[in-house]
Motif scaffolding. Structure first.
Motif, short mmCIF file in Angstrom:
data_model
loop_
_atom_site.label_atom_id
_atom_site.label_comp_id
_atom_site.label_asym_id
_atom_site.label_seq_id
_atom_site.Cartn_x
_atom_site.Cartn_y
_atom_site.Cartn_z
N ARG A 1 2.18 1.66 -3.48
CA ARG A 1 1.14 2.22 -4.35
C ARG A 1 0.98 3.72 -4.07
O ARG A 1 0.88 4.53 -5.00
CB ARG A 1 -0.18 1.50 -4.11
CG ARG A 1 -1.34 2.08 -4.93
CD ARG A 1 -2.69 1.58 -4.47
NE ARG A 1 -3.76 2.31 -5.14
CZ ARG A 1 -5.02 2.36 -4.71
NH1 ARG A 1 -5.37 1.71 -3.61
NH2 ARG A 1 -5.92 3.05 -5.38
N TRP A 2 0.96 4.09 -2.81
CA TRP A 2 0.77 5.48 -2.41
C TRP A 2 1.84 6.38 -3.02
O TRP A 2 1.57 7.47 -3.48
CB TRP A 2 0.79 5.55 -0.89
CG TRP A 2 0.53 6.88 -0.29
CD1 TRP A 2 1.43 7.68 0.36
CD2 TRP A 2 -0.71 7.60 -0.29
NE1 TRP A 2 0.82 8.84 0.78
CE2 TRP A 2 -0.49 8.81 0.40
CE3 TRP A 2 -1.98 7.32 -0.77
CZ2 TRP A 2 -1.50 9.75 0.59
CZ3 TRP A 2 -2.98 8.26 -0.59
CH2 TRP A 2 -2.75 9.45 0.08
N LEU B 1 -7.00 3.22 2.29
CA LEU B 1 -6.26 2.02 1.98
C LEU B 1 -6.47 1.04 3.14
O LEU B 1 -6.23 1.40 4.29
CB LEU B 1 -4.77 2.33 1.80
CG LEU B 1 -4.43 3.39 0.75
CD1 LEU B 1 -2.95 3.72 0.78
CD2 LEU B 1 -4.86 2.93 -0.63
N SER C 1 -2.07 14.14 -2.71
CA SER C 1 -2.62 14.55 -1.42
C SER C 1 -1.93 15.81 -0.92
O SER C 1 -2.57 16.67 -0.29
CB SER C 1 -2.49 13.42 -0.40
OG SER C 1 -1.15 13.23 0.01
N GLU D 1 -5.09 8.23 2.68
CA GLU D 1 -4.37 7.10 3.28
C GLU D 1 -5.31 6.16 4.03
O GLU D 1 -5.20 4.93 3.92
CB GLU D 1 -3.29 7.59 4.24
CG GLU D 1 -2.17 8.38 3.59
CD GLU D 1 -2.38 9.88 3.72
OE1 GLU D 1 -3.54 10.32 3.58
OE2 GLU D 1 -1.40 10.61 3.96
N HIS E 1 -0.06 10.17 7.60
CA HIS E 1 0.67 10.21 6.34
C HIS E 1 1.63 9.04 6.25
O HIS E 1 2.02 8.45 7.25
CB HIS E 1 1.34 11.56 6.09
CG HIS E 1 2.65 11.76 6.79
ND1 HIS E 1 2.78 12.42 7.96
CD2 HIS E 1 3.90 11.39 6.41
CE1 HIS E 1 4.05 12.46 8.32
NE2 HIS E 1 4.76 11.83 7.40
N SER E 2 1.99 8.73 5.03
CA SER E 2 2.74 7.52 4.74
C SER E 2 3.78 7.84 3.66
O SER E 2 3.53 8.63 2.76
CB SER E 2 1.75 6.46 4.23
OG SER E 2 2.38 5.23 3.99
N HIS F 1 -3.87 0.61 5.92
CA HIS F 1 -3.63 1.88 6.60
C HIS F 1 -4.77 2.20 7.57
O HIS F 1 -4.55 2.70 8.67
CB HIS F 1 -3.46 3.01 5.58
CG HIS F 1 -2.10 3.11 4.99
ND1 HIS F 1 -1.60 2.17 4.12
CD2 HIS F 1 -1.11 4.02 5.17
CE1 HIS F 1 -0.36 2.52 3.77
NE2 HIS F 1 -0.04 3.63 4.40
N GLU G 1 0.83 -1.20 0.00
CA GLU G 1 0.00 0.00 0.00
C GLU G 1 0.87 1.26 0.00
O GLU G 1 0.56 2.24 -0.68
CB GLU G 1 -0.92 0.01 1.22
CG GLU G 1 -2.09 -0.95 1.10
CD GLU G 1 -3.11 -0.79 2.22
OE1 GLU G 1 -4.13 -1.51 2.19
OE2 GLU G 1 -2.90 0.05 3.12
N LEU H 1 -0.16 9.15 -5.53
CA LEU H 1 -1.24 9.49 -4.61
C LEU H 1 -0.73 10.38 -3.47
O LEU H 1 -1.44 11.28 -3.01
CB LEU H 1 -1.87 8.22 -4.05
CG LEU H 1 -2.56 7.32 -5.09
CD1 LEU H 1 -3.01 6.01 -4.46
CD2 LEU H 1 -3.76 8.05 -5.70
N ARG H 2 0.48 10.11 -3.02
CA ARG H 2 1.05 10.96 -1.96
C ARG H 2 1.23 12.39 -2.48
O ARG H 2 0.86 13.36 -1.81
CB ARG H 2 2.38 10.39 -1.47
CG ARG H 2 3.02 11.24 -0.38
CD ARG H 2 4.30 10.62 0.16
NE ARG H 2 4.82 11.45 1.23
CZ ARG H 2 5.64 12.48 1.06
NH1 ARG H 2 6.03 12.79 -0.18
NH2 ARG H 2 6.07 13.19 2.08
#
Length: 265
Positions: free
Chosen positions: A44-45, A74, A54, A71, A104-105, A77, A41, A50-51
């Motif tokens: 992917r982020w 997911l 965001s 996040e 956040h990731s 997450h 995940e 996607l990060r």
């Protein structure tokens, strides 16, 4: 230290340590099965943009609006956000009712930049500094001496200062600092959000990724907290829709604990 604070004596000692020093290390809190679902995940982020998307939604909400994926949407997450052993620890540190603030990731490689000394505490509308905010830093693949270290200054949360008051010294050594650069996979470091900390680069590097998930929570009270996400109402509503707080405190995703102005920077 036990991975889970599973009795009153251990919990009291941990809460006392946290109150005094501003941090608590829980080695191996996140089990392998959950880590195995979190890692793809995070990939992917990062890899699907996607990060970055965001971040755009936070920097320029008028142009970008609500991000297509958050996040907490997911599955793994969302699970780590409300992971029961973590909730038990937070209840020892913050009391039975606390509210989710943000998540956040990221995936760090050898090119990650250092991050100067700072803290992440957000103000509340009563300027009540007795209310704690906690950042839970999950190191999914652990830390070793080829990765950037987390450096903290124990006890610094007892002093009031601007977030970037110490940024001018970069990541230089501070007397009394603690360097955290060796953790097993799935370890969690809980920080009082007003604690000074930095990301200090290692003299040696490797091709290992530093997988990092950071979730923050706030102690509830009469005061309302300042959010950092412009779309915070949507975020909390989505968490409720997904049932992430099922069986937990009704305050965990409650709007009433936040004020309307958004933190900048």
């Amino acid at each position: 230290m036990r991975p889970v604070l599973d009795d009153d004596h251990t919990g009291i000692l941990a809460a006392r340590q946290f109150a005094e020093s501003g941090y608590l290390i829980v080695p191996g809190l996140i089990p392998g099965e959950l880590r195995a679902r979190l890692l793809p995940e995070v990939d992917r982020w990062v890899d699907q943009g996607l990060r970055a998307r965001s971040i755009d939604s936070c920097r320029d909400p008028a142009a970008y609006g609500i991000p297509p994926v958050m996040e907490l949407e997911l599955p793994a997450h969302g699970e780590i956000l409300t992971y029961r052993p973590l909730m038990a620890i937070l209840s020892q540190l913050l009391g039975p009712d606390f509210v989710y603030h943000h998540l956040h990731s990221d995936r760090h490689d050898a090119t990650i930049a250092a991050k100067s000394w700072h803290h992440d505490y957000e103000p509340n509308d009563l300027a009540d500094s007795t209310l704690a905010m906690v950042h839970t830093l999950h190191y999914l693949t652990g830390l070793d001496d080829t990765m950037a270290a987390l450096v903290i200054l124990p006890g610094s949360h007892h002093q009031s200062r601007e977030k970037s008051a110490m940024a001018h010294i970069g990541t230089d050594h501070l007397d009394g600092e603690v360097v955290i650069d060796s953790l097993p996979p799935g370890s969690t470091v809980l920080l009082h959000s007003a604690l000074l900390h930095a990301r200090r680069l290692s003299a040696t590097t490797s091709d290992r990724h530093r997988y990092f998930v950071d979730a923050s929570y706030c102690q509830t009270g009469a005061a309302r907290w300042r959010p950092v996400k412009p779309y915070w109402r949507h975020m909390l509503a989505r968490a409720r829709e997904l049932g992430l707080g099922t069986g937990l405190s009704p305050e965990l995703f409650a709007d009433k604990h936040f004020r309307d102005d958004i933190a900048q920077g």
